[in-house]
Design a protein around this motif. Structure first.
Motif, PDB file in Angstrom:
ATOM      1  N   UNK A 295       0.748  -1.302   0.056  1.00 52.61           N
ATOM      2  CA  UNK A 295       0.083   0.005  -0.248  1.00 52.61           C
ATOM      3  C   UNK A 295       0.831   1.308  -0.026  1.00 52.61           C
ATOM      4  N   UNK A 296       1.953   1.213   0.741  1.00 49.93           N
ATOM      5  CA  UNK A 296       2.631   2.479   0.932  1.00 49.93           C
ATOM      6  C   UNK A 296       3.616   2.588  -0.379  1.00 49.93           C
ATOM      7  N   UNK A 297       4.073   1.526  -0.751  1.00 50.86           N
ATOM      8  CA  UNK A 297       5.079   1.829  -1.919  1.00 50.86           C
ATOM      9  C   UNK A 297       4.651   1.604  -3.132  1.00 50.86           C
ATOM     10  N   UNK A 298       3.511   1.140  -3.568  1.00 52.40           N
ATOM     11  CA  UNK A 298       2.834   0.905  -5.034  1.00 52.40           C
ATOM     12  C   UNK A 298       1.891   2.001  -4.961  1.00 52.40           C
ATOM     13  N   UNK A 299       2.116   3.004  -6.038  1.00 56.65           N
ATOM     14  CA  UNK A 299       1.139   3.975  -6.107  1.00 56.65           C
ATOM     15  C   UNK A 299      -0.220   3.581  -6.777  1.00 56.65           C
ATOM     16  N   UNK A 300      -1.157   3.864  -6.405  1.00 56.23           N
ATOM     17  CA  UNK A 300      -2.483   3.269  -6.828  1.00 56.23           C
ATOM     18  C   UNK A 300      -2.792   4.041  -8.132  1.00 56.23           C
ATOM     19  N   UNK A 301      -2.295   4.984  -8.505  1.00 51.45           N
ATOM     20  CA  UNK A 301      -2.658   5.744  -9.520  1.00 51.45           C
ATOM     21  C   UNK A 301      -2.339   5.047 -10.937  1.00 51.45           C
TER      22      UNK A 301
ATOM     23  N   UNK B 134      -5.364   3.111 -11.525  1.00 53.49           N
ATOM     24  CA  UNK B 134      -6.358   3.605 -11.947  1.00 53.49           C
ATOM     25  C   UNK B 134      -6.566   4.090 -13.352  1.00 53.49           C
TER      26      UNK B 134
ATOM     27  N   UNK C 169      -4.952  -4.908  -1.739  1.00 50.50           N
ATOM     28  CA  UNK C 169      -5.443  -4.096  -0.681  1.00 50.50           C
ATOM     29  C   UNK C 169      -6.116  -5.189   0.376  1.00 50.50           C
TER      30      UNK C 169
ATOM     31  N   UNK D  52     -14.718   2.911  -6.635  1.00 51.80           N
ATOM     32  CA  UNK D  52     -14.236   2.878  -7.815  1.00 51.80           C
ATOM     33  C   UNK D  52     -15.232   2.728  -9.093  1.00 51.80           C
TER      34      UNK D  52
ATOM     35  N   UNK E   1       1.693  10.873   3.583  1.00 54.00           N
ATOM     36  CA  UNK E   1       2.392   9.702   2.445  1.00 54.00           C
ATOM     37  C   UNK E   1       1.759   8.741   1.933  1.00 54.00           C
ATOM     38  N   UNK E   2       0.389   8.275   2.669  1.00 49.03           N
ATOM     39  CA  UNK E   2      -0.404   7.432   2.172  1.00 49.03           C
ATOM     40  C   UNK E   2      -1.441   8.358   1.253  1.00 49.03           C
TER      41      UNK E   2
ATOM     42  N   UNK F 202      -0.930  10.687  -0.791  1.00 52.42           N
ATOM     43  CA  UNK F 202      -0.270  10.722  -2.005  1.00 52.42           C
ATOM     44  C   UNK F 202      -0.168   9.697  -2.880  1.00 52.42           C
ATOM     45  N   UNK F 203      -0.361   8.475  -2.329  1.00 52.75           N
ATOM     46  CA  UNK F 203      -0.170   7.147  -3.178  1.00 52.75           C
ATOM     47  C   UNK F 203      -1.724   6.832  -3.647  1.00 52.75           C
ATOM     48  N   UNK F 204      -2.587   7.639  -3.317  1.00 53.40           N
ATOM     49  CA  UNK F 204      -4.078   7.598  -3.760  1.00 53.40           C
ATOM     50  C   UNK F 204      -4.457   8.751  -4.223  1.00 53.40           C
ATOM     51  N   UNK F 205      -5.450   8.412  -5.221  1.00 50.07           N
ATOM     52  CA  UNK F 205      -6.010   9.806  -5.828  1.00 50.07           C
ATOM     53  C   UNK F 205      -7.153  10.322  -4.808  1.00 50.07           C
TER      54      UNK F 205
ATOM     55  N   UNK G  60     -11.385  10.310  -5.508  1.00 48.37           N
ATOM     56  CA  UNK G  60     -11.540   9.649  -6.824  1.00 48.37           C
ATOM     57  C   UNK G  60     -12.939   9.240  -7.099  1.00 48.37           C
ATOM     58  N   UNK G  61     -13.932   9.842  -6.505  1.00 50.52           N
ATOM     59  CA  UNK G  61     -15.276   9.703  -6.721  1.00 50.52           C
ATOM     60  C   UNK G  61     -15.976   8.651  -6.347  1.00 50.52           C
ATOM     61  N   UNK G  62     -17.285   8.505  -6.214  1.00 51.03           N
ATOM     62  CA  UNK G  62     -18.081   7.349  -5.719  1.00 51.03           C
ATOM     63  C   UNK G  62     -18.291   7.651  -4.107  1.00 51.03           C
TER      64      UNK G  62
ATOM     65  N   UNK H  29      -6.782   0.542   6.148  1.00 50.69           N
ATOM     66  CA  UNK H  29      -6.279   0.085   4.868  1.00 50.69           C
ATOM     67  C   UNK H  29      -6.865   0.485   3.633  1.00 50.69           C
TER      68      UNK H  29
END
Lengths: 343, 273
Positions: A242-248, A251, A271, A285, B127-128, B130-133, B136-138, B212
């Motif tokens: 979670x911390x090191x793989x960007x989710x974008x 997406x 996840x 999503x 930090x978390x 910025x890893x997620x959009x 992001x909608x919904x 999570x």
């Protein structure tokens, strides 16, 4: 008389030791914020927070699974569960895949429960069927999925049907395996064999309650010794990804009928959200991804993810898990693509 | 730490009892106390978080009851396993595997005890996020939209939370709808990835199950040079009105033009549900 005194003397020592240890742990926890300023870097701090959230969320389900497994192994008469199941293998596995309706434990708790079932007389393919079907075919998962999606785009129906079909197809494939015990880790295969020897020793139909209590506590110690380390390691892996793989990255793939399915399965894998709430999670999503991607997420993720593999590794060999993962992935992808192209 | 040090005493007990019969006491010791030790750590941490009202940093409130009940049951089993003597069963393994089991268990238990019992509880950081959009909608659930609609009806815009504003903005970003409306929201500072110099989000995490699945949401605030006054992750209360976003590169068409930005303490319930 003599025996009584012995019991009375032994009990307090252990009890006091246990209580003192628990109190000590509370004390350490309560005093720790006093030495604040650990100054962990953000990413390390978040890794701890995320791993801890998975552990705190899953541990109660693990305990519940162990308790139910204890009930099956220690408190119900031997063979009680199998007595009510059809004898014909296909029908039998089909019924087993619906057992989750009565044991709504969530997937982490299903691992100790499935272990208990195997000790209690299920064959290996039968417990694999249970393990794969129960996270989806249970009332909580069905209700939350319906709550999140209703009957839109066939997501709920796909999830239920695919869950049932995949679990039964894989159960059927493994039922053709010449030596199903070789699918298990040597440790677990050995512990499956052991209770039968015990059974000969004290074969009387109603073992005394005190003996059963002792057995239950012992089972708790044995099962937590196997499951808790797996839960910790699995949660840490989930947190690190979670911390090191960007989710974008994932997406960006949402609107392509093929990539949306594969990306959502990858997301489900990393996840590691419990199956009875993943519908709420994936709802967010819904606007980015095609319905087939959502359906594949809900099918694949409920059966396989990074934390589940760590848990299942306690029981099955790596080779078996690679096969199961590949089979579940292929069939989930097929279900997702079907929704995208046909639905 | 304490849990690990504590298992030393039962260690000796089991050891003395079984050494004569079996050389592989170290493996048995690990098997017997590893799970109980880890359970003890988790159960104590859970109960403590529950008692001090911090469980919400990790899981959704709908699980509080179940989690605490199971933790209490787990505590009973943990204590009971000190009372009930360990059976003399167990598999024989090679001495090397036994030593490995003992060392591995001790390391795992120590790391777990430090991470779970000693590191102060904390909320997720940017930090978390910025890893997620962001947004992001919904997230515009029916409830949030209803609540927002009710509050919009009363004209009491300052009571809208970050989540309610985000759900309104998700429905429409027509500037005409927002021009005369004042927002007053609290959240942590999160730079807008598309224009980090001039725009930041007043952000919150939305949690559906446990941390999570936390998803960042936020209202964009246009304030060139904001990073001179605030750090990322600082908690702030921003008051201001919406206007077309002057930023050339930001992907947000609307942004809050702040009249005041105040530093505030992190709220006791940092996540929204």
């Amino acid at each position: 008389m003599h025996r009584d005194r012995g019991t009375v003397r032994r009990v307090p020592t252990g009890l006091i030791l246990g209580v003192v240890l628990v109190a000590l742990a509370f004390l350490v926890r309560a005093l720790s914020p006093a030495f604040a300023g650990w100054g962990l870097p953000d990413r390390a701090q978040d890794t701890v927070t995320l791993a801890l959230s998975v552990i705190i969320e899953s541990a109660p389900f693990v305990f519940l699974g162990i308790l139910l497994s204890t009930v099956v192994q220690v408190w119900l008469p031997h063979g009680f569960l199998t007595r009510f199941l059809p004898r014909q293998p296909l029908l039998r596995r089909a019924s087993i895949s619906l057992l989750g309706m009565f044991f709504p434990v969530c997937e982490c708790g299903n691992v100790p429960l499935a272990r208990g079932f195997m000790v209690g007389g299920f064959t290996v393919p039968e417990s694999i069927t249970f393990l794969l079907a129960a996270p989806i075919l249970n009332p909580i998962t069905i209700i939350t999925t319906h709550h999140a999606f209703g009957f839109d785009d066939g997501i709920l129906v796909t999830r239920i049907v695919a869950g049932f079909v995949i679990a039964n197809v894989i159960g059927w494939l493994y039922s053709r395996h010449p030596d199903p015990d070789s699918l298990l880790t040597p440790d677990f295969a050995a512990s499956c064999a052991r209770p039968e020897q015990d059974g000969h020793e004290h074969d009387h139909p109603h073992p005394p309650a005190a003996g059963r209590m002792q057995k239950s506590v012992d089972l708790f110690a044995r099962e937590t010794a196997v499951i808790m380390p797996a839960l910790f390691v699995g949660s840490l892996l989930a947190a690190l990804t979670q911390v090191f793989v960007p989710r974008s990255v994932l997406l960006a793939l949402g609107s392509n009928p093929v990539w949306s399915v594969l990306a959502m399965m990858a997301l489900a894998f990393i996840v590691a959200v419990c199956s009875n709430v993943d519908a709420f999670f994936v709802l967010s999503f819904g606007s980015t991804f095609m319905p087939g991607g959502i359906a594949a997420f809900l099918t694949f993720g409920a059966m396989i993810d990074v934390k589940m593999l760590a848990l299942m590794r306690t029981t099955f060999t790596t080779r078996t898990l690679v096969q199961i993962t590949a089979l579940v992935a292929l069939m989930s992808a097929a279900a997702g693509l079907l929704v995208n192209y046909v639905g | 730490m304490s849990a690990d040090a504590g298992t030393g005493s039962p260690k000796q007990r089991t050891d003395n009892r079984t050494r004569r019969h079996a050389p592989d006491w170290s493996g048995r010791l690990a098997e017997r106390w590893r799970g109980i030790g880890l359970s003890l750590v988790v159960v104590v941490a859970t109960v403590w978080l529950g008692v001090t009202g911090q469980l919400g940093l990790y899981i959704h409130p709908r699980y509080f009851g179940f989690t605490l009940v199971m933790a209490a049951l787990g505590l009973v089993f943990v204590v009971a396993s000190f009372v009930v003597p360990a059976p003399a069963t167990g598999q024989s393994r090679s001495p090397r595997r036994n030593t490995l089991a003992l060392v591995g268990s001790a390391v795992l238990l120590t790391v777990a005890a430090v991470a779970v019992l000693m590191v102060p509880p904390a909320t997720l950081t940017s930090a978390t996020a910025t890893q997620r959009e962001v947004n992001s909608g919904g997230l515009d659930t029916a409830e949030a939209a209803d609540q927002a609609a009710t509050l919009v009806g009363t004209g009491d815009y300052e009571r809208l939370s970050v989540k309610e504003w985000v759900s309104l903005l998700a429905q429409s970003d027509d500037p005409a709808l927002y021009t005369d409306k004042t927002a007053r929201v609290t959240g942590f500072v999160l730079p807008d990835a598309s224009d980090p110099e001039n725009v930041f989000y007043v952000a919150r995490f939305v949690v559906t199950c446990c941390a999570v699945d936390a998803q960042p949401i936020g209202l964009p605030v246009y304030q060139p040079g904001w990073s001179n006054s605030y750090n990322t992750d600082d908690w702030v209360e921003v008051t201001g009105f919406f206007a077309a976003n002057p930023s050339a590169t930001s992907t947000n068409t609307l942004a809050v033009q702040p009249s005041t930005i105040e530093s505030v303490d992190q709220p006791s319930d940092p996540y929204v549900y």
